[in-house]
Design a protein around this motif. Sequence first.
Motif, short mmCIF file in Angstrom:
data_model
loop_
_atom_site.label_atom_id
_atom_site.label_comp_id
_atom_site.label_asym_id
_atom_site.label_seq_id
_atom_site.Cartn_x
_atom_site.Cartn_y
_atom_site.Cartn_z
N ASP A 1 0.83 -1.20 0.00
CA ASP A 1 0.00 0.00 0.00
C ASP A 1 0.87 1.26 0.00
OD1 ASP A 1 -2.45 -1.59 0.32
OD2 ASP A 1 -1.66 -1.99 2.31
N TYR B 1 6.11 -10.75 -0.68
CA TYR B 1 4.69 -10.95 -0.96
C TYR B 1 4.45 -12.16 -1.86
CZ TYR B 1 3.45 -6.35 0.93
OH TYR B 1 3.23 -5.28 1.76
N SER C 1 -9.62 -1.64 -2.37
CA SER C 1 -9.65 -2.94 -1.73
C SER C 1 -8.29 -3.60 -1.93
CB SER C 1 -10.75 -3.81 -2.34
OG SER C 1 -10.37 -4.20 -3.64
N GLU C 2 -8.05 -4.69 -1.21
CA GLU C 2 -6.79 -5.41 -1.35
C GLU C 2 -6.58 -5.84 -2.81
OE1 GLU C 2 -6.69 -9.08 0.81
OE2 GLU C 2 -4.50 -9.25 0.71
N ARG D 1 1.07 -12.01 3.26
CA ARG D 1 -0.04 -11.27 2.66
C ARG D 1 -0.07 -9.84 3.19
NH1 ARG D 1 -6.29 -13.30 3.14
NH2 ARG D 1 -7.22 -11.52 2.07
N SER D 2 0.45 -9.67 4.38
CA SER D 2 0.50 -8.35 5.02
C SER D 2 1.79 -8.35 5.82
CB SER D 2 -0.72 -8.21 5.93
OG SER D 2 -0.65 -7.02 6.69
N GLU E 1 -7.24 -10.27 5.28
CA GLU E 1 -5.89 -9.85 4.91
C GLU E 1 -4.95 -9.83 6.11
OE1 GLU E 1 -5.97 -6.00 3.16
OE2 GLU E 1 -3.81 -5.92 2.80
N ARG E 2 -5.42 -9.31 7.25
CA ARG E 2 -4.55 -9.14 8.40
C ARG E 2 -4.61 -10.32 9.37
NH1 ARG E 2 -2.58 -3.87 9.25
NH2 ARG E 2 -2.61 -4.16 11.50
N TRP F 1 -3.61 -4.87 -5.74
CA TRP F 1 -2.82 -5.82 -6.55
C TRP F 1 -3.01 -5.58 -8.05
CZ3 TRP F 1 1.28 -8.09 -5.09
CH2 TRP F 1 1.46 -8.39 -3.74
N GLU G 1 -9.54 -3.27 5.30
CA GLU G 1 -8.57 -3.98 6.13
C GLU G 1 -9.14 -4.36 7.49
OE1 GLU G 1 -4.19 -2.42 5.77
OE2 GLU G 1 -5.57 -0.74 5.81
N ARG H 1 -6.78 1.36 4.49
CA ARG H 1 -7.91 1.10 3.61
C ARG H 1 -9.10 0.60 4.42
NH1 ARG H 1 -4.68 -2.87 1.57
NH2 ARG H 1 -6.58 -4.09 1.66
#
Lengths: 432, 273
Positions: free
Chosen positions: B34, B209, B190-191, B218-219, B250-251, B195, B139, B136
Motif C-alpha cells: 500500500d 509478498y 480494496s486489497e 499477505r500483510s 488480509e490481516r 494488486w 482492512e 484502507r
Amino acid sequence: MRSNFSRSTASPLRIITVGDVDHGKSTLLGRLLYDTHSLSQEQLSSLHLANQAHRGAFEFAFALDAFWEEQSRNITMDVTEVPLRRSAREYLMIDAPGHREFLKNMITGASRADAAILVVSIRDGIREQTERHLQLLKLLGIDQIIVAVNKLDLLDFSQQAFEQTAEEIKTLFNQLALPYLRIIPLAARLGANVVTKSPLLPWYEGPALFPSLSELKSPLAEEEKPLRFFIQDVYHVGGEPLLVGRVESGTLRVDEELLFWSQHQGVCSQRIRSIEEWGATHAPLSATAGESIAIRLQGPLSLQRGDLVTTPKHPPLQSHRLVVRLFWFEKKNLCLQQKVILRLATQRVGASVASILHVVEGTTSIVMKEEERAVHQDQVADVSFQLEQPLFYDFHQEIPTTGRLLITLPAGEEQTGEIIAGGGILNAPYSF
Amino acid sequence: MDHLDFLQSQSIYILREAYYAFPKLCMLWSMGKDSNVLLWLTKKAFGGEIPYPLLHIDTTYEFPQMLAFRSWAQEHYGFELIIKINKAARFGHAPYRTPISYETHDPLTVTHELKTVALQQFMQEHPYDGLITGIRRDEDATRAKERYFSPRDATFRWNYHNQPPEFWNQFVVATHPGSHTRIQPLLDWSEIDIWRYLEREKIPIPNMYFAHGGKRYRSLGCSPITHPIESEASTISAIIEELLHTPHSERSGRAQDHQEPYAMQKLRARGFL
C-alpha cells in the motif's frame, strides 16, 4: 442532487441502508453478508465472539457495528462500508446510523451511494426519521430505492399488515415525488426473504432482497455534459506552470479553443497544449468527467485555484446571489444575516443569509413570519445567500457536480471552519 | 474510465488537496504494497516529483528483506526519508523502566510503544500538521468508519464519537495547536484493487509478498508477530486469483489485531494507524 461526481460505471455499485433507529438496518446488512458468505473466517469468529459477550438474541449487526460502544448499546454510530462478495456483480454496502444525532454521518455515507435500501419496521411503520432520510436521499439525488419492510416475524407474517404498511409507504413516496423499485416483506433476523425466498411468506410473489439488487443501475457517466474544469492548484514543474485539477463534467480536449474564467482577470480564450501524465507512454489527447489531470497551455496565462475552464458554447453562470436548497445539521439555528463560507468545487467565498424562503418539514413546506425565520438542526430549507464575491456555478438540475455547494462556519486563522450544511443551487425557488 | 482509473483520480485529488492545505506535510511509508502505491500516486499527482518527505517508523523488528528494499527504493526514487525509532522504549531509558520487546511484552503493548508512541515523539519533535497514511476501509472494521481527512488532537486521540461530516470531496482542515490531520487517500481501495494496480503500473514491491517454498506474506509488519500464509502464488495474477477465493482476512497473520476483542479499536483510539 446526483450523489456522486462522475463515478466509473465499472466501479462496484454502492448501496446505503437508511431508515429509523431500530428498524433493523444493520441486522439486515449483517444477515445479507452472512447469508451470501461475504464474511471471512476471521470476521465470522469475531462476530461469534462479540455475540458470546452479549446477552440476548444473536446480533448479525455486530458484523458492521465494530465499536464496543455500538455493540453494548446496540446502535450504529458511524457509517461503515463492506463489500458483498461472492456475487457476479460487485456491491459495496454502506451502513448508516438511524439516530438523529448521527445524521451528518448518514449524509457522509449517502453522498457516495448510488442506490438505497429503505428499512421500515412493520411494527413502527413510517416515522419522522424515515421521512427525513427519504427527503435527504432526494436532495442527494439517489432515486433508486428498494424498500424493505422488516420484522414481519413480529406480526405473524401477516399479509394484511404488510399491505397496509406498503400503502402508507407508497403514499409517502408519492408525496415526495420519489420513485421506488420494490417493496419487499422480510424478517432480517431470520433471514426470511433476505437472500432467498422464505416459505414463511408464501403470499409474497416478488423476489427476495438480494436478487432484486441486480435491478439497480450503475451511475451514468457525465462525459456528455458541458465541460467544467476547476483549477485545483498550479505547480512549477519543468519550467512552465502545470495546472492541475479534476474534470467535474464533460470532456476536455487538447488544441480545442477554451474559455478560462478568473475571478480577478475576467475571461480569456486559450488552447491546451498537452495533458501530462507521469509514466504514461502516450500523452492523452482528452480527459473526461472524474479524471484528475495536469495540463499545460499554449500561451502564457496567469491562473489560480478556483478559476474555471469551459467551452465557449457552454459558459458558466456567475452571480452575487444564490438560492440553495440545503440540509442543515448544525446544533445552532441558521439565522438571517448569519455569515458563512460557501465552497463550490475549488472556489471558496464568504456569504451571508439574505433570506430564508421556506423550511421543508417531512412532506410539507412551511413559510414562517419574517421575524421568526430560522433553520433548525436537521431541517431542509430554501435559503438565499448574498455573496461577497461572485461565484461560478450551474443550476443543480443541469450540472449536479458544479451545481451543489457546501457551507462551513467562517474560518479561524489557518483553518477551515466546520461543515454545517450542504445543498443544491436552485434556478427558481420551489422548483427542485 | 475503469475502476482503477477512478480510484487513481480520486486519490490524486485527495493528495493535491492535502498538498494545498498543509504547509508541513509528510507521508508514512512502511515499504509495504500500500505504501508503494501511495508513493506511485504521489509521483502521478505532482508531475513525477515527491514534494514531501517520507517517514518510516522503524520498530527495529523489521524483516531484513524489507530493510534492503528500503535502501533500494531510496536510491531508486531519490526521496527524502526520515527514519524514526522509539529508542527510549527499546533501550529502557526514561520514562521506560525496562526495554520494550516482543520477548518480554505482549503484541498490543509493543505495537503501541514502537509504532504509535514513536510517531507521537516524531510529531512532537517536528511541526508536521498533515500526515498521509495508506490505510484502507476493507482492512479492518474500525478503519471502515474512517474519513479521508481525519483529525487527531495533541494526545493523538481519534474522536470516533464525533467525526466531521465529509461529502462531495470537500475536506475540513483543523489546525488547533498540537493537532494534526491524517490524510487517507487509499480508503476506497480494496486489497484486490491494490494488486491489480501494482500489476497494471508495474510498481516495485518487496518480494516477500510472493510465494517461496509454499509460503508468502499477505500483510507485512514486525517480524516476530507477522506470519506467512500457505500459498503457491508467485505472480501477481496468481495472488489475485488466490484472493478471489480465500476465506481469510488480509490481516489474519498480524497478531496484534487479534490479541483480544476490540484490539484494533483500542490501538486506533490511541493513535495507531
